[in-house]
Design an enzyme around this catalytic site. Structure first.
Site, short mmCIF file in Angstrom:
data_model
loop_
_atom_site.label_atom_id
_atom_site.label_comp_id
_atom_site.label_asym_id
_atom_site.label_seq_id
_atom_site.Cartn_x
_atom_site.Cartn_y
_atom_site.Cartn_z
N ASN A 100 -113.51 -2.20 11.34
CA ASN A 100 -113.97 -1.87 9.96
C ASN A 100 -112.67 -1.21 9.24
OD1 ASN A 100 -116.32 -2.36 10.90
ND2 ASN A 100 -117.36 -0.38 10.34
N GLU A 495 -126.12 -2.20 -10.94
CA GLU A 495 -125.91 -2.55 -9.66
C GLU A 495 -127.05 -3.34 -9.02
OE1 GLU A 495 -125.22 0.81 -6.97
OE2 GLU A 495 -126.52 2.09 -8.11
#
Ligand code: F6R
Length: 617
Positions: A100, A495
Site C-alpha cells: 500500500n 460522491e
C-alpha cells in the site's frame, strides 16, 4: 484505498485472507489478489474488479495452505487490470510482495536492476526483484535482513509485506507513512492494513511505527527498527466489537451509520467534564494531552488542517474556536498547507481533523507544523492511528468504525469534537466562567435527541429524492454555520450519486454563481433561525426570482417564513446552541444524497474511484 491482510499458521489461511479482504472492501479498490506459500511454490491468483472475481477464480483451483498474503488494490501506477493487481513476484517466482502506498523512486530502482523484464506497470514489483536479489546474495537466506536492506532504499510511503518460498511460514512487513497492524493469537500470526481485517481473530493488536519492520510467524511477532534492533510498536486493544462492523439489517452501511449518529454523538460527549480530583470543580479535558496547558494558553493563532468532509467539520470548528476562545483560526486543505510557507511557530496551534487518522496529506501537514515546533492537537476517530499517536493532544470522536466510504457519523462527531476543543481552549485561556462552560455542555447533551427527530424526516426526504433524483445540477447555499453544511451536502451528493453539485456562500451568489440558475435548477438552502436568517431569505428570493426550485432546510423558528418562499421546507428542531446547528442540518442532506444515489442504482457504500482512507498524496 489498498488493503492488506497476511496470515501464517492456520490451515485455512486462504479462507481467512478472503474474509479479511471482505472486511477491507469498504476502503475502496479495483482489483484483488492473494499469494500462498507452501514451501515449494508461491501461487498467485489475482483479478481485476470486485472480490467475487477473485473468489470465483479460487473456486476453480482450491488451495490449502497455512501462509499467505492478500491485497485489494486501488490503482495508482498502471491500469486496474489483472497484470497490475498485487501480489507481484520476482522473475524467479521466489519472492512475492503486496504493498500500500507509493514507491516514489521506483523508476531509479528499476534502472539500477539493469536489463530486467517487468511483468507489471506498478511501482511495487521492483521491490520483489530487489528482495530476491538480496536473498541470492546471502549465504544463508534471511528474508528479514533482505527486506531491511531493500526498504532502506525506498522513498515514498509504504506498508509492504513479503513472503519467500524458502521461508514458508514467515511474513516480513515494513511500514513507512502508511498504516500496518500486526497481531498474534492462538498460534497464528497476522498483519493487516486496518484492524477491521483482524477483528474476527483478535482485539489485541500492535500498530507498527514508521521505520519498523516485523517478522511474523506462527510462533509470534518480532518487531525491529531499521538498524535491526528490537523495537516496540504501539500496542492497543480494539474497543469495538464485530457487531459494529456489520450492517445489522440496514441495506447499506451508509444508512446504518446515518442512523447511528445519536449514539455516536452521545458517546463523543460522554465523560468530558469531570473533576480532576474529589472536591475540585469539574473541568473539560482532552482524551490524551502531552503538552502543558500553560503552553496552550499562550497560543495566538490556530490552523485547522483536514481533507474532504473532515475539512467541512473544521470550518464549523473555526466558528466555535473564534467565538469561544477568541483566537484567529485559518482552515486549510491539508494537501495545500505544507507546500506553501504557512507562518507557523511555537505559539501556533495546529488542529488536524481526520476520521481515519491515516490520511497522508493531513499527517504530512501535522508533521510540517511539528517541524516548526507548533503544538498539534488531533481530532480523530480511529484509536491508535498515526495522527492520534503523533499529536500532542487528542480528542477521540467515539463514532465507532465507519465503513461506508461517504462519511456521516464521523462528520457529526468531528463537529462535536471541535465544539469541545473550542470550549477547552476557552477554559485554558480563562475566557469563560466555569458555569458558562458547564451550561453549554449541558445543552449539547440534547443533540442526540434532536438528531433522532431529524432522522424522522426520512420519509419526506425520500419523496423529495424521488422527485429530484434526475436533476443534473444541484446548488447548495448557506451562510455562517450553514456554509460548511452546504459544502458537505454538495460533496455527499456528488460522491455517491455522481451528480454535479456545488456549494456557495449565499451572499456570493450575485457575484457570479447566480448566472447558473435557470428554471428548474434545484437550490438547497440552509436556513435555520438565527442571526443570518433574514439575509438567507433575501438570497433565497434572488434565486427563486430566476426560476430555481428551492428546498429549504429550516428550524422550528424559521420555517413559517420559509414556506412563503421555498417550494419545499424541511423543519428541524431548534439546536441547543447555534454552533451545534450543523450537526442537525447535515442529517437531511445525508439522507437526501443516500436516497438519490439508491434511486439511481449506485453503489452507495463503495462509490466509484473513491477510497475510504487516502494513504497516497
Ligand atoms: C467524504 C469523505 C472524505 C474524507 C477525507 C478525509 O465522505 O469521507 O472526504 O473525509 O478523505 O478522510 P479522513 O477524515 O479519514 O482524514
Amino acid at each position: 484505498m489498498c488493503g492488506i491482510i497476511g496470515i501464517t499458521g492456520r490451515e485455512d489461511a486462504v479462507q481467512g485472507i478472503l474474509a479479511g479482504l471482505k472486511r477491507l472492501e469498504y476502503r475502496g479498490y479495483d482489483s484483488a489478489g492473494l499469494v500462498t506459500n507452501d514451501g515449494r511454490d508461491l501461487r498467485v491468483t489475482k483479478r481485476a474488479g470486485k472480490l467475487e472475481n477473485l473468489t470465483r477464480a479460487l473456486d476453480s483451483q482450491p488451495m490449502t495452505t497455512s501462509t499467505g498474503i492478500g491485497h485489494t488494490r486501488w490503482a495508482t501506477h498502471g491500469a486496474p487490470n489483472d497484470r497490475n493487481s498485487h501480489p507481484h513476484l520476482d522473475p524467479s517466482g521466489r519472492v512475492a510482495v503486496v504493498h500500500n502506498g507509493i514507491i516514489e523512486n521506483y523508476q531509479a530502482l528499476k534502472a539500477g536492476l539493469g536489463d530486467v523484464r517487468f511483468a507489471s506497470d506498478t511501482d511495487t514489483e521492483v521491490t520483489a526483484h530487489l528482495v530476491a536479489r538480496e536473498l541470492d546474495a546471502q549465504d544463508a537466506p534471511d528474508l528479514l535482513l533482505a527486506v531491511r536492506r531493500v526498504v532502506a532504499q525506498l522513498r515514498g510511503a509504504y506498508s509492504i509485506c513479503f513472503v519467500a518460498v524458502d521461508d514458508p511460514t514467515t511474513i516480513v512487513v515494513a511500514k513507512h507513512e502508511a498504516p500496518l497492524i500486526v497481531a498474534h493469537a492462538d498460534g497464528v500470526g497476522y498483519c493487516a492494513s486496518d484492524v477491521a481485517a483482524l477483528i474476527d481473530h483478535t482485539r489485541d493488536v500492535a500498530a507498527l511505527l514508521d521505520g519498523q519492520i516485523a517478522r511474523i510467524s506462527p510462533e509470534g511477532v518480532e518487531v525491529f527498527d531499521v538498524d535491526g534492533n528490537e523495537a516496540e510498536p504501539h500496542r492497543y486493544t480494539v474497543d469495538w466489537d464485530l457487531d459494529a462492523a456489520e450492517k445489522k439489517g440496514y441495506e447499506h452501511f451508509m444508512l446504518k451509520e446515518i442512523h447511528e449518529q445519536p449514539q455516536a454523538v452521545h458517546d463523543t460527549l460522554l465523560d468530558r467534564h469531570t473533576s480532576p480530583s474529589p472536591g475540585e470543580p469539574p473541568r473539560l479535558h482532552l482524551d490524551e494531552l502531552r503538552i502543558d496547558e500553560r503552553e496552550l494558553a499562550r497560543i495566538d493563532k490556530v490552523f485547522i488542517v483536514a481533507c474532504g468532509t473532515s475539512l467541512h467539520a473544521g470550518m464549523v470548528g473555526k466558528l466555535a474556536i473564534e467565538h469561544w476562545a477568541g483566537i484567529p483560526v485559518d482552515v486549510e486543505v491539508a494537501s495545500e498547507f505544507r507546500y506553501r510557507d504557512p507562518i507557523v511557530d511555537p505559539h501556533t496551534l495546529v488542529i488536524a481533523l481526520s476520521q481515519s487518522g491515516e490520511t497522508v496529506d493531513t499527517i504530512a501537514a501535522a508533521s510540517h507544523a511539528r517541524d516548526q515546533r507548533a503544538p498539534v492537537i488531533s481530532i480523530v476517530n480511529v484509536v491508535g492511528s498515526t495522527l492520534a499517536r503523533e499529536a500532542d493532544g487528542v480528542i477521540y470522536t467515539h463514532a465507532g468504525p465507519e465503513v461506508a466510504v461517504a462519511s456521516t457519523k464521523a462528520f457529526t462527531t468531528q463537529i462535536v469534537g471541535t465544539l469541545l476543543l473550542g470550549l477547552y481552549l476557552a477554559q485554558v485561556r480563562g475566557r469563560m466562567y466555569a458555569t458558562e462552560t458547564a451550561d453549554i455542555l449541558t445543552r449539547l447533551q440534547q443533540i442526540p435527541d434532536a438528531i433522532t427527530q431529524a432522522l424522522n424526516l426520512d420519509q419526506e426526504i425520500r419523496e423529495l429524492a424521488q422527485r429530484y433524483h434526475d436533476v443534473d445540477y444541484t446548488m447548495f447555499i448557506g451562510r455562517h454555520a450553514g456554509l460548511p453544511i452546504a459544502m458537505e451536502g454538495a460533496l455527499k451528493l456528488k460522491e455517491i450519486s455522481y451528480l454535479h453539485a456545488e456549494a456557495f456562500p449565499a451572499g456570493e451568489m450575485k457575484h457570479g454563481p447566480i448566472a447558473l440558475i435557470e428554471p428548474g435548477t434545484l437550490v438547497i438552502a440552509l436556513a435555520p433561525a438565527g442571526h443570518v436568517f433574514a439575509k438567507m431569505v433575501s438570497n433565497i428570493q434572488e434565486v427563486k426570482a430566476r426560476g430555481a426550485s428551492i428546498l429549504a432546510i429550516g428550524t422550528d423558528g424559521s420555517t413559517a417564513d420559509l414556506k412563503e418562499h421555498a417550494d419545499h421546507v424541511l423543519t428541524l428542531p431548534e439546536p441547543p446552541h447555534e454552533l451545534a446547528g450543523p450537526v442537525l442540518s447535515v442529517i437531511p442532506l445525508q439522507l437526501f444524497s443516500y436516497h438519490v444515489a439508491t434511486l439511481r442504482g449506485e453503489d452507495v457504500d463503495q462509490p466509484r474511484n473513491l477510497a475510504k482512507t487516502v494513504t497516497v498524496e
